[in-house]
Design a protein around this motif. Structure first.
Motif, PDB file in Angstrom:
ATOM      1  N   GLU A  35       0.891  -1.233   0.082  1.00 52.77           N
ATOM      2  CA  GLU A  35       0.137   0.069  -0.013  1.00 52.77           C
ATOM      3  C   GLU A  35       1.088   1.259  -0.083  1.00 52.77           C
ATOM      4  O   GLU A  35       1.928   1.267   0.443  1.00 52.77           O
ATOM      5  N   SER A  37       1.655   4.890   1.217  1.00 52.95           N
ATOM      6  CA  SER A  37       1.555   5.930   2.458  1.00 52.95           C
ATOM      7  C   SER A  37       1.784   7.229   2.174  1.00 52.95           C
ATOM      8  O   SER A  37       2.243   7.571   0.600  1.00 52.95           O
ATOM      9  N   ASP A  61      -7.799   8.206  -0.887  1.00 61.29           N
ATOM     10  CA  ASP A  61      -7.871   7.316   0.241  1.00 61.29           C
ATOM     11  C   ASP A  61      -9.429   7.134   0.521  1.00 61.29           C
ATOM     12  O   ASP A  61      -9.965   7.789   1.518  1.00 61.29           O
ATOM     13  N   ARG A  64     -10.401   6.017   4.053  1.00 65.02           N
ATOM     14  CA  ARG A  64      -9.812   6.900   5.234  1.00 65.02           C
ATOM     15  C   ARG A  64      -8.944   5.729   6.052  1.00 65.02           C
ATOM     16  O   ARG A  64      -8.816   6.032   7.318  1.00 65.02           O
ATOM     17  N   SER A  65      -8.136   5.022   5.384  1.00 64.79           N
ATOM     18  CA  SER A  65      -7.371   4.089   6.150  1.00 64.79           C
ATOM     19  C   SER A  65      -5.831   4.411   6.488  1.00 64.79           C
ATOM     20  O   SER A  65      -5.193   4.047   7.213  1.00 64.79           O
ATOM     21  N   THR A  67      -3.585   4.872   3.959  1.00 65.20           N
ATOM     22  CA  THR A  67      -3.073   4.273   2.929  1.00 65.20           C
ATOM     23  C   THR A  67      -3.724   4.187   1.797  1.00 65.20           C
ATOM     24  O   THR A  67      -4.867   4.134   1.778  1.00 65.20           O
ATOM     25  N   ILE A  68      -3.306   4.183   0.424  1.00 66.58           N
ATOM     26  CA  ILE A  68      -3.940   4.116  -0.931  1.00 66.58           C
ATOM     27  C   ILE A  68      -3.666   2.514  -1.224  1.00 66.58           C
ATOM     28  O   ILE A  68      -2.350   1.755  -1.514  1.00 66.58           O
ATOM     29  N   GLU A  72      -7.987   1.618  -5.067  1.00 66.36           N
ATOM     30  CA  GLU A  72      -8.303   3.190  -4.880  1.00 66.36           C
ATOM     31  C   GLU A  72      -7.653   3.879  -5.777  1.00 66.36           C
ATOM     32  O   GLU A  72      -7.923   4.847  -6.333  1.00 66.36           O
TER      33      GLU A  72
END
Length: 728
Positions: A35, A37, A61, A64-65, A67-68, A72
């Motif tokens: 992922e 950052s 994102d 809303r975690s 990370t992408i 996404e």
């Protein structure tokens, strides 16, 4: 098409190729966890301001975690690259709506515009930023409720045609697949436009090649009884007799300046004298190598002959065989000549001259005197070829030395400008007459006693008291010049500076209105010598009907002088009735055919405009009473570091700059009435507009980088414009 090079709609094959590319790029950017950052996203996006990276990351994102994921990223990029204009507009609105309230307030807009300024490398005071914010906010907030809604932002954007369709994130180079490889470059065909622009050069090249064939054939035929190797050596030697003597004629600057004022300037390619000089240098080295190899073959054959009393090395390196007309010195002088020519050739390469080692080129090139001396001893007929060119050459050198050393002049004032540009004001000698765009050679003994360097004169001939030079620090000498004035009190700049200040300001009333913005200003009295003036291609400007002047960076220097002189002559031709204020142009015997002048100045950064902004302001003031359509001189300013309206990181700023410029009638970046355009010019559109004006035959004059010169030359051939390049 959008600015990323992707069509609005993609075929299934193109879409699959793009998805594979994004997946591959994701793997190179993502960490071990698979992922992306925020820090990895910032590094990949290459944005100058972290605000936009953080806003884009937050919107990418979707869960809303923090990370992408690959999914996404693919969804977000699909929207930005080949989404509809409305999809992109919604994304833009979310970027501007920092708090997610569904509307944009003035403080949010100010934060966005401040980040836009940083992205475009533009520095403005806080008061100007506030004015830009209010200009855009008041224009977009049509209902006056203190916030910009999505519909209001959409309506504001629709006032700028084509922007919504092309909205993208231009800085993110990793967002797009590599463009297809360009087709192999094909040699330019001898089109009518190409012949029109290069006919004199092509004619001279054909005559030059034909002369060499003739000289080679005559010399080879005269020695055919001595064998093939001697025939080749003698043929090359005869060509070298011509080349080594005529090569000096191409650098007779006073003679060339005089020829520019005659009808021969329309026939001979005088503007390409340096290129022809370089070409002859290559030919001399090539013929010398062939000449040497041919003689070596002949010496080997002679040494192998049973009747020969000499060994190979004696024939090649000693005077014992008696080869030559001066004590058998042909062989050793030939070896010395070849070594000298190779040394001059290597030290004349652009990598030496443009890498801060100009002195190496300068001093090794002075060995041409030794080359001529050795050639006189080497070849029995060379002195006959050298007689006329040599006399002309030494006469010009003697006259130049006498004139330059007859009376020293002094540097009266120094201004240190942005980007390490030194502006010198030199006291003008009484009999120093020059034309706009001319250049001179400058020697400052306190910097380097024996070095002379060419610089374009940036002041107009109508300025009687001083000569202006703008010198960019790009080598050892120019850097020493700049650094010498950075100290608090350089040699000669301290004594009686106030007295000289009063005297200078009294004597410079003509240039008072065009004073340069001073960053570091000093009055001084430093001795220097000047040699010149010498003519350039820009002398043709006044014989043009529609002149397009293009300067890149410090390439504006020759045009600074020309623009001042053009406006002086234009104002002299212009008359106004005191009763009805009707104005008309009346012919004056000034040999100026100009009907229209377009001046285009391209700069990398904002501060570079400070070099000549006062001059350009004065030129605009001189035309203040004329309508935009009737203006004789039209200015076009471009800033390449600024992002354009098609970029999400700049669209708000460019809209605000347009609105404030329309309100205040001046540009926020330069203070000129002319709006500074972001990015690089679209040359096709520029030249189409010029051609559509139909103000007469168009001639384009350029001073700047060779790479841009090639681009402009191609466009000029397309539109059948004459193109002239200042050697820079």
């Amino acid at each position: 098409n959008n600015t990323c090079g992707y069509p609005i709609t993609m075929s299934a094959e193109e879409d699959a190729r793009w998805l594979r590319w994004v997946t591959q790029q994701f793997k190179t950017i993502a960490g071990e966890d698979g992922e992306i950052s925020l820090q990895e996203f910032k590094s990949a996006l290459h944005v100058k301001e972290s605000f936009f990276a953080e806003r884009f990351f937050a919107l990418f994102d979707s869960d809303r975690s923090g990370t992408i994921t690959l999914q996404e990223l693919q969804e977000a990029l699909a929207l930005l690259i080949h989404g509809s204009p409305m999809d992109k507009l919604k994304f833009l609105f979310q970027v501007y709506d920092i708090d997610g309230s569904g509307s944009i307030d003035p403080d949010e807009l100010r934060t966005v515009l401040q980040s836009c300024l940083h992205e475009s490398a533009i520095s403005l005071p806080d008061e100007k930023l506030d004015q830009l914010t209010l200009a855009l906010f008041e224009s977009a907030d049509t209902d006056g409720n203190g916030a910009i809604t999505f519909e209001e932002l959409r309506d504001e954007l629709q006032r700028f045609p084509g922007v919504m369709e092309n909205l993208t994130i231009s800085a993110a180079s990793w967002l797009m697949a590599p463009a297809p490889r360009p087709r192999p470059h094909r040699p330019r065909q001898l089109t009518r436009a190409y012949w029109h622009n290069h006919r004199s050069q092509l004619f001279c090249l054909a005559a030059y090649a034909g002369l060499h064939v003739l000289l080679f054939a005559l010399a080879a035929d005269a020695h055919r009884h001595l064998g093939a190797s001697v025939m080749v050596a003698k043929g090359c030697g005869q060509c070298l007799n011509f080349d080594c003597s005529f090569i000096a004629v191409l650098m007779l600057r006073r003679c060339l300046t005089w020829l520019r004022a005659t009808w021969l300037a329309q026939v001979l390619p005088l503007d390409q004298n340096i290129q022809f000089h370089q070409l002859m240098g290559y030919v001399v080295v090539g013929l010398s190598l062939v000449h040497t190899v041919a003689h070596i073959v002949n010496f080997v054959l002679q040494a192998q002959a049973e009747a020969s009393p000499f060994q190979f090395w004696e024939l090649l390196l000693t005077t014992r065989p008696g080869i030559g007309w001066v004590h058998g010195s042909a062989s050793p002088t030939g070896v010395a000549l070849l070594l000298l020519l190779l040394l001059m050739f290597i030290c004349s390469s652009s990598c030496v001259r443009r890498s801060g080692h100009f002195e190496v080129f300068y001093w090794t090139h002075l060995s041409y005197l030794l080359v001529w001396l050795l050639l006189i001893f080497h070849g029995p007929n060379f002195w006959k070829w050298l007689l006329v060119p040599g006399i002309l050459f030494f006469l010009e050198k003697a006259i130049g030395l006498a004139v330059s050393r007859m009376a020293a002049v002094c540097i009266m004032e120094v201004n240190l400008l942005p980007s390490k540009v030194t502006h010198l004001l030199i006291k003008r000698p009484p009999f120093f007459h020059y034309r706009p765009g001319d250049y001179l050679y400058l020697n400052i003994p306190t910097i380097a006693r024996y070095e002379w360097h060419p610089f374009t004169i940036s002041s107009a001939p109508e300025q009687k008291d001083t000569i202006w030079l703008h010198i960019r620090s790009q080598g050892q000498w120019t850097n020493r010049l700049y650094e010498s004035f950075k100290v608090s009190d350089p040699l000669g700049c301290g004594s009686k500076r106030l007295s000289r200040s009063v005297t200078m300001r009294k004597s410079q009333r003509l240039s008072k209105g065009s004073r340069i913005l001073l960053e570091n200003h000093q009055f001084c009295n430093i001795k220097c010598y000047i040699d010149g003036p010498y003519g350039t291609p820009t002398r043709r400007i006044f014989a043009s009907e529609h002149a397009v002047l293009i300067g890149a960076g410090i390439g504006i220097t020759p045009f600074a002088s020309i623009l001042q002189s053009i406006m002086h002559r234009h104002q002299k031709r212009k008359h106004t009735c005191p009763n009805c204020q009707h104005s008309w142009i009346e012919g004056v015997q000034d040999n100026m055919k100009l009907q229209k002048v377009d001046f285009i100045w391209i700069n990398r950064d904002q501060r570079s405009f400070e070099w000549f902004v006062s001059l350009l302001t004065k030129l605009e003031m001189d035309q203040a009473q004329e309508t935009q359509h009737d203006r004789f001189l039209e200015l076009h300013m471009y800033m390449t570091s600024a992002l354009g309206k098609n970029d999400m990181k700049a669209i708000g700023l460019q809209m605000a700059l347009d609105l404030l410029a329309n309100k205040e009638k001046k540009d926020s970046i330069t203070g000129l009435q002319t709006r500074t355009q972001p990015g690089r010019p679209d040359w096709s559109k520029v030249f189409q507009k010029v051609a559509a004006e139909k103000k007469g035959k168009v001639q384009v004059f350029f001073c700047g980088s060779p790479a841009l010169a090639k681009v402009l030359k191609g466009h000029c051939e397309k539109f059948s414009f004459r193109f002239f390049q200042e050697n820079f």
